[in-house]
Design a protein around this motif. Structure first.
Motif, PDB file in Angstrom:
ATOM      1  N   GLN A  24      21.852   9.520  -6.907  1.00 32.15           N
ATOM      2  CA  GLN A  24      21.561   8.374  -6.033  1.00 32.15           C
ATOM      3  C   GLN A  24      20.978   7.191  -6.794  1.00 32.15           C
ATOM      4  OE1 GLN A  24      20.560  11.558  -5.583  1.00 32.15           O
ATOM      5  NE2 GLN A  24      20.003  11.931  -3.439  1.00 32.15           N
ATOM      6  N   THR A  25      20.355   7.469  -7.951  1.00 30.30           N
ATOM      7  CA  THR A  25      19.718   6.393  -8.713  1.00 30.30           C
ATOM      8  C   THR A  25      20.668   5.725  -9.686  1.00 30.30           C
ATOM      9  OG1 THR A  25      18.952   7.820 -10.524  1.00 30.30           O
ATOM     10  CG2 THR A  25      17.539   7.673  -8.572  1.00 30.30           C
ATOM     11  N   ALA A  26      21.893   6.248  -9.790  1.00 26.47           N
ATOM     12  CA  ALA A  26      22.915   5.668 -10.676  1.00 26.47           C
ATOM     13  C   ALA A  26      22.411   5.532 -12.108  1.00 26.47           C
ATOM     14  CB  ALA A  26      23.363   4.311 -10.140  1.00 26.47           C
ATOM     15  N   GLY A  27      21.564   6.489 -12.521  1.00 27.01           N
ATOM     16  CA  GLY A  27      21.054   6.486 -13.889  1.00 27.01           C
ATOM     17  C   GLY A  27      19.882   5.572 -14.121  1.00 27.01           C
ATOM     18  N   ALA A  28      19.505   4.763 -13.112  1.00 20.14           N
ATOM     19  CA  ALA A  28      18.414   3.808 -13.293  1.00 20.14           C
ATOM     20  C   ALA A  28      17.038   4.453 -13.134  1.00 20.14           C
ATOM     21  CB  ALA A  28      18.558   2.659 -12.303  1.00 20.14           C
ATOM     22  N   GLY A  29      16.983   5.595 -12.490  1.00 13.61           N
ATOM     23  CA  GLY A  29      15.709   6.270 -12.283  1.00 13.61           C
ATOM     24  C   GLY A  29      15.150   6.028 -10.902  1.00 13.61           C
ATOM     25  N   GLY A  30      14.511   7.050 -10.358  1.00  9.21           N
ATOM     26  CA  GLY A  30      13.922   6.935  -9.034  1.00  9.21           C
ATOM     27  C   GLY A  30      12.507   7.462  -9.003  1.00  9.21           C
ATOM     28  N   ILE A  31      11.810   7.212  -7.906  1.00 11.23           N
ATOM     29  CA  ILE A  31      10.433   7.648  -7.753  1.00 11.23           C
ATOM     30  C   ILE A  31      10.196   7.980  -6.285  1.00 11.23           C
ATOM     31  CG2 ILE A  31       9.509   5.309  -7.369  1.00 11.23           C
ATOM     32  CD1 ILE A  31       7.095   6.153  -9.096  1.00 11.23           C
ATOM     33  N   TYR A  32       9.379   8.999  -6.042  1.00  9.02           N
ATOM     34  CA  TYR A  32       9.076   9.395  -4.669  1.00  9.02           C
ATOM     35  C   TYR A  32       7.848   8.626  -4.179  1.00  9.02           C
ATOM     36  CZ  TYR A  32      12.349  13.181  -5.534  1.00  9.02           C
ATOM     37  OH  TYR A  32      13.474  13.893  -5.837  1.00  9.02           O
ATOM     38  N   ILE A  33       7.927   8.103  -2.956  1.00  7.27           N
ATOM     39  CA  ILE A  33       6.840   7.306  -2.403  1.00  7.27           C
ATOM     40  C   ILE A  33       6.696   7.601  -0.912  1.00  7.27           C
ATOM     41  CG2 ILE A  33       7.132   5.396  -4.059  1.00  7.27           C
ATOM     42  CD1 ILE A  33       8.576   3.851  -1.813  1.00  7.27           C
ATOM     43  N   ARG A  34       5.555   7.230  -0.352  1.00  6.65           N
ATOM     44  CA  ARG A  34       5.365   7.204   1.096  1.00  6.65           C
ATOM     45  C   ARG A  34       4.231   6.225   1.396  1.00  6.65           C
ATOM     46  NH1 ARG A  34       0.947   9.988   3.224  1.00  6.65           N
ATOM     47  NH2 ARG A  34      -0.124  11.400   1.747  1.00  6.65           N
ATOM     48  N   GLN A  35       4.172   5.776   2.633  1.00  2.00           N
ATOM     49  CA  GLN A  35       3.060   4.945   3.057  1.00  2.00           C
ATOM     50  C   GLN A  35       1.896   5.850   3.449  1.00  2.00           C
ATOM     51  OE1 GLN A  35       5.093   2.535   6.089  1.00  2.00           O
ATOM     52  NE2 GLN A  35       4.894   0.788   4.692  1.00  2.00           N
ATOM     53  N   PRO A  36       0.653   5.425   3.186  1.00  2.00           N
ATOM     54  CA  PRO A  36      -0.502   6.303   3.390  1.00  2.00           C
ATOM     55  C   PRO A  36      -0.618   6.897   4.794  1.00  2.00           C
ATOM     56  CG  PRO A  36      -1.147   4.380   2.136  1.00  2.00           C
ATOM     57  CD  PRO A  36       0.268   4.142   2.574  1.00  2.00           C
ATOM     58  N   GLN A  37      -0.250   6.137   5.825  1.00  2.00           N
ATOM     59  CA  GLN A  37      -0.389   6.621   7.198  1.00  2.00           C
ATOM     60  C   GLN A  37       0.917   7.213   7.744  1.00  2.00           C
ATOM     61  OE1 GLN A  37      -3.463   6.644   8.155  1.00  2.00           O
ATOM     62  NE2 GLN A  37      -4.062   5.424   6.364  1.00  2.00           N
TER      63      GLN A  37
ATOM     64  N   LEU B 193      12.748   8.773  -1.428  1.00  2.00           N
ATOM     65  CA  LEU B 193      13.183   8.557  -2.797  1.00  2.00           C
ATOM     66  C   LEU B 193      13.551   7.088  -2.915  1.00  2.00           C
ATOM     67  CD1 LEU B 193      14.087   9.454  -5.652  1.00  2.00           C
ATOM     68  CD2 LEU B 193      16.354   9.876  -4.667  1.00  2.00           C
ATOM     69  N   ALA B 194      12.915   6.384  -3.835  1.00  2.00           N
ATOM     70  CA  ALA B 194      13.178   4.957  -4.020  1.00  2.00           C
ATOM     71  C   ALA B 194      13.758   4.706  -5.407  1.00  2.00           C
ATOM     72  CB  ALA B 194      11.892   4.153  -3.843  1.00  2.00           C
ATOM     73  N   LEU B 195      14.602   3.717  -5.491  1.00  2.00           N
ATOM     74  CA  LEU B 195      15.134   3.273  -6.766  1.00  2.00           C
ATOM     75  C   LEU B 195      14.071   2.427  -7.447  1.00  2.00           C
ATOM     76  CD1 LEU B 195      17.608   2.965  -8.693  1.00  2.00           C
ATOM     77  CD2 LEU B 195      18.146   0.870  -7.437  1.00  2.00           C
ATOM     78  N   GLY B 196      13.724   2.782  -8.684  1.00  2.00           N
ATOM     79  CA  GLY B 196      12.728   2.009  -9.416  1.00  2.00           C
ATOM     80  C   GLY B 196      11.792   2.911 -10.197  1.00  2.00           C
TER      81      GLY B 196
ATOM     82  N   ASP C 158       0.859  -1.179   0.000  1.00  2.00           N
ATOM     83  CA  ASP C 158       0.000   0.000   0.000  1.00  2.00           C
ATOM     84  C   ASP C 158       0.896   1.230   0.000  1.00  2.00           C
ATOM     85  OD1 ASP C 158      -2.226   1.574   0.028  1.00  2.00           O
ATOM     86  OD2 ASP C 158      -2.791   1.173   2.111  1.00  2.00           O
ATOM     87  N   LEU C 159       0.901   1.969  -1.114  1.00  2.00           N
ATOM     88  CA  LEU C 159       1.819   3.086  -1.286  1.00  2.00           C
ATOM     89  C   LEU C 159       1.124   4.295  -1.890  1.00  2.00           C
ATOM     90  CD1 LEU C 159       4.856   1.281  -2.992  1.00  2.00           C
ATOM     91  CD2 LEU C 159       4.743   2.024  -0.603  1.00  2.00           C
ATOM     92  N   ILE C 160       1.577   5.488  -1.491  1.00  2.00           N
ATOM     93  CA  ILE C 160       1.279   6.701  -2.242  1.00  2.00           C
ATOM     94  C   ILE C 160       2.454   6.893  -3.190  1.00  2.00           C
ATOM     95  CG2 ILE C 160       0.779   9.160  -2.160  1.00  2.00           C
ATOM     96  CD1 ILE C 160      -1.311   7.495  -0.742  1.00  2.00           C
ATOM     97  N   VAL C 161       2.154   6.985  -4.480  1.00  2.00           N
ATOM     98  CA  VAL C 161       3.193   7.060  -5.506  1.00  2.00           C
ATOM     99  C   VAL C 161       3.227   8.478  -6.075  1.00  2.00           C
ATOM    100  CG1 VAL C 161       4.013   6.151  -7.707  1.00  2.00           C
ATOM    101  CG2 VAL C 161       2.876   4.638  -6.066  1.00  2.00           C
ATOM    102  N   GLY C 162       4.410   9.078  -6.092  1.00  2.00           N
ATOM    103  CA  GLY C 162       4.575  10.436  -6.578  1.00  2.00           C
ATOM    104  C   GLY C 162       5.295  10.497  -7.907  1.00  2.00           C
ATOM    105  N   ARG C 163       5.947  11.599  -8.120  1.00  2.00           N
ATOM    106  CA  ARG C 163       6.608  11.809  -9.419  1.00  2.00           C
ATOM    107  C   ARG C 163       7.944  11.061  -9.488  1.00  2.00           C
ATOM    108  NH1 ARG C 163      10.761  15.563  -9.300  1.00  2.00           N
ATOM    109  NH2 ARG C 163      10.873  16.936  -7.467  1.00  2.00           N
ATOM    110  N   GLY C 164       8.351  10.800 -10.707  1.00  2.00           N
ATOM    111  CA  GLY C 164       9.645  10.182 -10.917  1.00  2.00           C
ATOM    112  C   GLY C 164      10.750  11.222 -10.944  1.00  2.00           C
ATOM    113  N   ASN C 165      11.942  10.781 -10.726  1.00  2.00           N
ATOM    114  CA  ASN C 165      13.107  11.650 -10.821  1.00  2.00           C
ATOM    115  C   ASN C 165      14.260  10.832 -11.407  1.00  2.00           C
ATOM    116  OD1 ASN C 165      15.370  13.347 -10.410  1.00  2.00           O
ATOM    117  ND2 ASN C 165      14.291  14.380  -8.739  1.00  2.00           N
ATOM    118  N   PHE C 166      14.680  11.209 -12.608  1.00  2.00           N
ATOM    119  CA  PHE C 166      15.681  10.424 -13.319  1.00  2.00           C
ATOM    120  C   PHE C 166      17.029  11.140 -13.404  1.00  2.00           C
ATOM    121  CE2 PHE C 166      11.485   9.259 -14.857  1.00  2.00           C
ATOM    122  CZ  PHE C 166      11.513   7.892 -14.721  1.00  2.00           C
ATOM    123  N   SER C 167      17.167  12.231 -12.649  1.00  2.00           N
ATOM    124  CA  SER C 167      18.386  13.025 -12.773  1.00  2.00           C
ATOM    125  C   SER C 167      19.232  13.042 -11.505  1.00  2.00           C
ATOM    126  CB  SER C 167      18.020  14.474 -13.130  1.00  2.00           C
ATOM    127  OG  SER C 167      17.206  15.066 -12.125  1.00  2.00           O
ATOM    128  N   LEU C 168      18.859  12.238 -10.506  1.00  2.00           N
ATOM    129  CA  LEU C 168      19.598  12.247  -9.252  1.00  2.00           C
ATOM    130  C   LEU C 168      20.718  11.208  -9.266  1.00  2.00           C
ATOM    131  CD1 LEU C 168      16.665  12.609  -6.701  1.00  2.00           C
ATOM    132  CD2 LEU C 168      18.221  14.377  -7.512  1.00  2.00           C
TER     133      LEU C 168
END
Length: 230
Positions: A90-103, A109-112, A78-88
């Motif tokens: 930390q992602t080593a060029g693989a791309g990242g995405i911002y997430i949080r748990q609903p509560q 920032l997560a890799l993926g 169960d996740l709140i999914v935000g925008r992607g970020n492919f320029s950081l």
């Protein structure tokens, strides 16, 4: 949008369980399983919007909530999914995405990558018919006012059969457009026929006769600025 697995086939519940592109479901499930937390970000609610992690139920929210359930309706993820970020870095060029748990107020920032789409057409199997122009022999179009148009295959082209005397086509491609227009139809959404009330007098009827003898019949109409086909 709610996706259900029925007899090993995924469908979109809000579109009367019409089949979706199965590989996209697999991509999302695999994507969730591969997410790796890289860095804690803001835990301030007034900053969530910058990451598209605000409450998805708010007006004009850009966040999306993703919930995976098992066959017994137990929550797997169960996740709140935000925008992607492919320029950081930390992602080593693989791309990242911002997430949080609903509560949870903490964001990450997560890799993926997760592509959740925004409309039914982003998920549904959109092709309505699988025919090509060279399969078509005859097309008959009956308009609500009774006007009938007939187009027949003629060599590598198509000919309008019932041109009124003294009239001529302004564009030689018009007959072909009737063929290719229906043959290339892509759906945006689906509803069970019984849920849509339409007066027969508002329908355009299109009959396709293929060279192998197969006949296809369509009804087209417009309702509340939406175009439908059955």
């Amino acid at each position: 949008m709610t996706f259900k697995n029925v007899a090993d086939n995924w469908g979109l519940d809000e579109s009367d369980n019409y089949p979706v592109q199965q590989y996209k479901i697999a991509q999302v499930i695999f994507g969730v399983s591969q997410l790796k937390l890289l860095e804690a970000k803001t835990d301030k609610k007034d900053q969530w919007g910058k990451l598209h992690l605000e409450d998805p139920n708010l007006p004009n929210a850009k966040s999306q909530r993703l919930t995976l359930l098992d066959a017994e309706a137990n929550i797997i993820a169960d996740l709140i999914v935000g925008r992607g970020n492919f320029s950081l870095p930390q992602t080593a060029g693989a791309g990242g995405i911002y997430i949080r748990q609903p509560q949870d107020e903490q964001t990450w920032l997560a890799l993926g990558h997760l592509d959740l789409g925004v409309e039914p057409r982003d998920w549904l199997e959109r092709r309505i018919v699988n025919i090509t122009e060279d399969q078509v022999d005859l097309v008959t179009v009956v308009h609500p006012d009774g006007d009938i148009i007939r187009i027949r295959s003629e060599g590598d082209d198509f000919k309008l059969l019932n041109i009124p005397e003294g009239k001529a086509l302004t564009d030689k491609n018009i007959p072909r457009s009737y063929v290719s227009g229906v043959a290339s139809l892509l759906l945006n959404d689906v509803k069970h026929a019984g849920k849509i009330l339409i007066n027969d007098k508002d329908k355009i009827r299109v009959d396709f006769k293929l060279k192998d003898g197969l006949a296809l019949k369509f009804e087209l109409w417009q309702e509340n600025e939406m175009r439908w086909v059955a």
